[in-house]
Structures are given as C-alpha cells and as structure tokens.
Design an enzyme around this catalytic site. Structure first.
Site, PDB file in Angstrom:
ATOM      1  N   GLN A  62      57.102  47.971 -54.858  1.00 46.75           N
ATOM      2  CA  GLN A  62      56.897  46.923 -55.866  1.00 46.75           C
ATOM      3  C   GLN A  62      57.376  45.558 -55.392  1.00 46.75           C
ATOM      4  O   GLN A  62      56.876  44.527 -55.848  1.00 46.75           O
ATOM      5  CB  GLN A  62      57.616  47.293 -57.166  1.00 46.75           C
TER       6      GLN A  62
ATOM      7  N   THR B 109      42.011  60.533 -38.354  1.00 46.78           N
ATOM      8  CA  THR B 109      41.332  59.269 -38.053  1.00 46.78           C
ATOM      9  C   THR B 109      41.759  58.200 -39.051  1.00 46.78           C
ATOM     10  O   THR B 109      41.735  58.413 -40.264  1.00 46.78           O
ATOM     11  CB  THR B 109      39.808  59.458 -38.106  1.00 46.78           C
TER      12      THR B 109
ATOM     13  N   CYS C 234      51.601  56.344 -62.386  1.00 49.21           N
ATOM     14  CA  CYS C 234      51.511  57.670 -61.770  1.00 49.21           C
ATOM     15  C   CYS C 234      52.027  58.757 -62.699  1.00 49.21           C
ATOM     16  O   CYS C 234      51.886  59.941 -62.412  1.00 49.21           O
ATOM     17  CB  CYS C 234      52.276  57.695 -60.448  1.00 49.21           C
TER      18      CYS C 234
END
Length: 347
Positions: free
Chosen positions: A143, A201, A290
């Site tokens: 944050q 990748t 979340c």
C-alpha cells in the site's frame, strides 16, 4: 449517473502510461528466455521494467523478483521462515506468520526481534504507517509504494512485497524486492526464471505495465500529487465530522497514507453502507478487498481495541490521483444523509 471511485486501496485506476506500455509489449512476440532476436526483445522489455521499478522504489543493488502479485510474493518471501507478525497484516501475510506481536490502540506494533518479524509499512484499512526497525526480515510495502516517498535501501528490511495494481499498474503482477545475496527458496520450480527464484515464462505485458506505472507514480510523488490528495482526504473528514459529529474516525492523529480514511457508525454494518453508497454512485469498501464477501468484524480494528459493533461498522474511503475536492464533498454529503436516516430509524 456519474460514478465516483473511492476504493483505490483495493485497486487503483490504470495509468495511461501503463496502458501504453502494455499495448506496446503486446507486439513483442518472443519468449524472454529465448536467445534469438525476438527473445532478446522480450527480455529487454522485462529488464527495462525491472530498472524502472528499481529506480522508483530506491532499490539500487537489490534484486527485483517478479511474481503474480503480493499474495504470491508473501508465499515466496515468508514460506518456511516462522516469522512473528500481527493481526494488522493483510490476510496474505497472516497466513504465513505467527500473530503474536502486540498492537497498541494507536495502531502501532511493537517488534522485539526484527530479524524474525514481518511488519507492514502502511495498513490497507486505516492507512496507519509503521516505523520499521532496522534489520526487519520482511515488510509488506504494497500500500505504501507509490503513495509515500519510500526507498527500499533505507527502510531497513531484508525483503519487501510490492504490487502493480495499487499504484496504477495492471492486476496480476507484483514483485519481491530483496537484498542481493538473500536466500529465497523458489515456490514455483521449473525453468529457473527470475534468477532461479520464480520459474515460469514472465508476464511480459504485465511487467511492462508495472514498470511504467512505477515510473509515473514516482513522478507524481515528486510533483506533490499526493500532498493534494491528503488535503482532499482532510476535507472529507472535516465535512463528515461537521455534519455527523458522532462518527468515529480511525487513526486521525496518526501518521497515515495520504489517501486513506476509515470511519465507523456503530450499529450500521459496513457491508450495508457499501451497498447503499454503491447505489448512490460511490465505490468504497468495508475493509480489505481480498476479504470481501466475508461478513465479519475487521481484525485490524479489533486488534486496535475497538469493540465488535464498531469493527463491523467501519468503512474505508481511499482516494487516488484523479480524485477531486468535488468528489469528496459529494461523497460526504451523500454518506451523512444516509447516516442520519440510519440514526432516525434506529432511534
């Protein structure tokens, strides 16, 4: 109805610089691990972004290891380390630490063994900033990065977690920044990308956006953009206090992120407020995004000593560089009108 977005701590708006960098990266077809010209071109995109993030985060001489975000970064940095932490940490960090550090009513945390502890730099719900002890094992700077003038090289931590979408970059890309030579066991194994720390990748498009966003965020800090945001945050809180004086403001006198305001009306559930303000055209939250969908008291506010009724009634309003004074005054007027109606019904 013109909507007003006031949930930047959940995710910030994509910066034009990040969008342009991502579009350009879409035309780079090579795999960064390939040695031919196309592969080298993709590798150059990744390394340019790594350099941009290194400069913006003041991490010269450190390693920047790209991840899918701070949640994966927390797993990479914390797994197997048995570190001390507190209830103020994000759920992604709390999953890996022992919650045995005490929290003071002002939202600060006392750390006794820095080398064996993890401590967030700024709380996502209240915005309260911690003073990091020298030699800290890990800090969650997710944050703070992009909103505060911080530099990894002087914050005193061995590792730091950062994420792109909190500062105007794309979702799904973050990084662990660590002092060179620090041991870090790979959680995702395979081809040995990212200096052997994180195989797979690389997300070239996301990484390009992250780098551009970090560079733009650093310019905003230099240009005083977040000082203006702090002024608007204060205008918002003054307006709320003037119209709704029984509102409880969290950490108002503490060092906070310039954009974050957390306040509560005990008995008026935070989830209800979020829905009502959404219908009125405002995007806010009742805590960490979340943890959305989980009807429970805020662990952060409970740890600070607030009772359950207050902890369940808190909302978070988080501003961004695009927020205007008109935006916050419109929100304050709309929220206070809803609060007064709630009080009248509850009387």
């Amino acid at each position: 109805m013109t909507r007003i977005y006031l949930d930047h701590n959940a995710t910030s708006l994509l910066r034009p610089e990040a969008r342009d960098a991502m579009i350009a990266a879409m035309d780079v077809c090579g795999n960064p691990s390939s040695v031919h010209a196309e592969g080298r071109a993709a590798k150059a995109v990744v390394e340019r972004a790594r350099a941009q993030i290194t400069a913006a985060f003041g991490a010269d001489g450190a390693d920047v290891v790209f991840t899918s975000g701070s949640t994966e970064g927390a797993a990479l940095a914390l797994s197997g380390r048995d570190l001390h932490g507190s209830a103020l940490e994000h759920d992604a960090v709390r999953a890996w630490v022992r919650e045995d550090l005490s929290v003071a009513p002002d939202g600060t945390v006392e750390v006794e063994e820095a080398a064996k502890s993890c401590l967030q730099l700024a709380n996502s719900e209240t915005g309260i900033i911690q003073t990091l002890p020298e030699g800290l094992a890990v800090t969650d700077a997710t944050q703070a990065f992009g909103k505060l003038p911080v530099a990894f090289n002087w914050m005193g931590a061995t590792m730091a977690l950062i994420s792109a979408h909190k500062l105007g970059g794309p979702k799904g890309i973050g990084a662990v920044v660590l002092k060179r030579g620090t041991e870090l066991a790979a959680q995702i194994r395979g081809g040995g990308q990212e200096m052997g720390r994180r195989s797979g990748t690389e997300n070239v498009i996301g990484i390009a956006g992250f780098g551009a966003a970090a560079e733009a965020a650093a310019r905003d800090l230099d240009n005083g953009v977040w000082d203006r945001v702090a002024e608007f945050r204060n205008i918002l809180e003054n307006a709320v206090e003037a119209s709704c004086p029984d509102t409880i403001l969290m950490g108002k006198d503490a060092r906070r992120l310039p954009n974050t305001s957390c306040f509560a009306t005990p008995g008026w559930k935070g989830e209800t407020q979020v829905m009502q303000m959404d219908l009125a055209g405002f995007a806010i939250s009742a805590g960490s995004a979340c943890s959305s969908g989980k009807v429970r008291a805020s662990a952060v506010l409970t740890a600070m000593g607030f009772d359950e009724a207050t902890a369940q009634s808190a909302i978070r309003v988080s501003l961004g560089p695009e927020t205007t004074e008109t935006d916050v005054l419109r929100f304050a007027e709309a929220w206070c009108a809803k609060q007064k109606k709630h009080r009248a019904r509850s009387a």
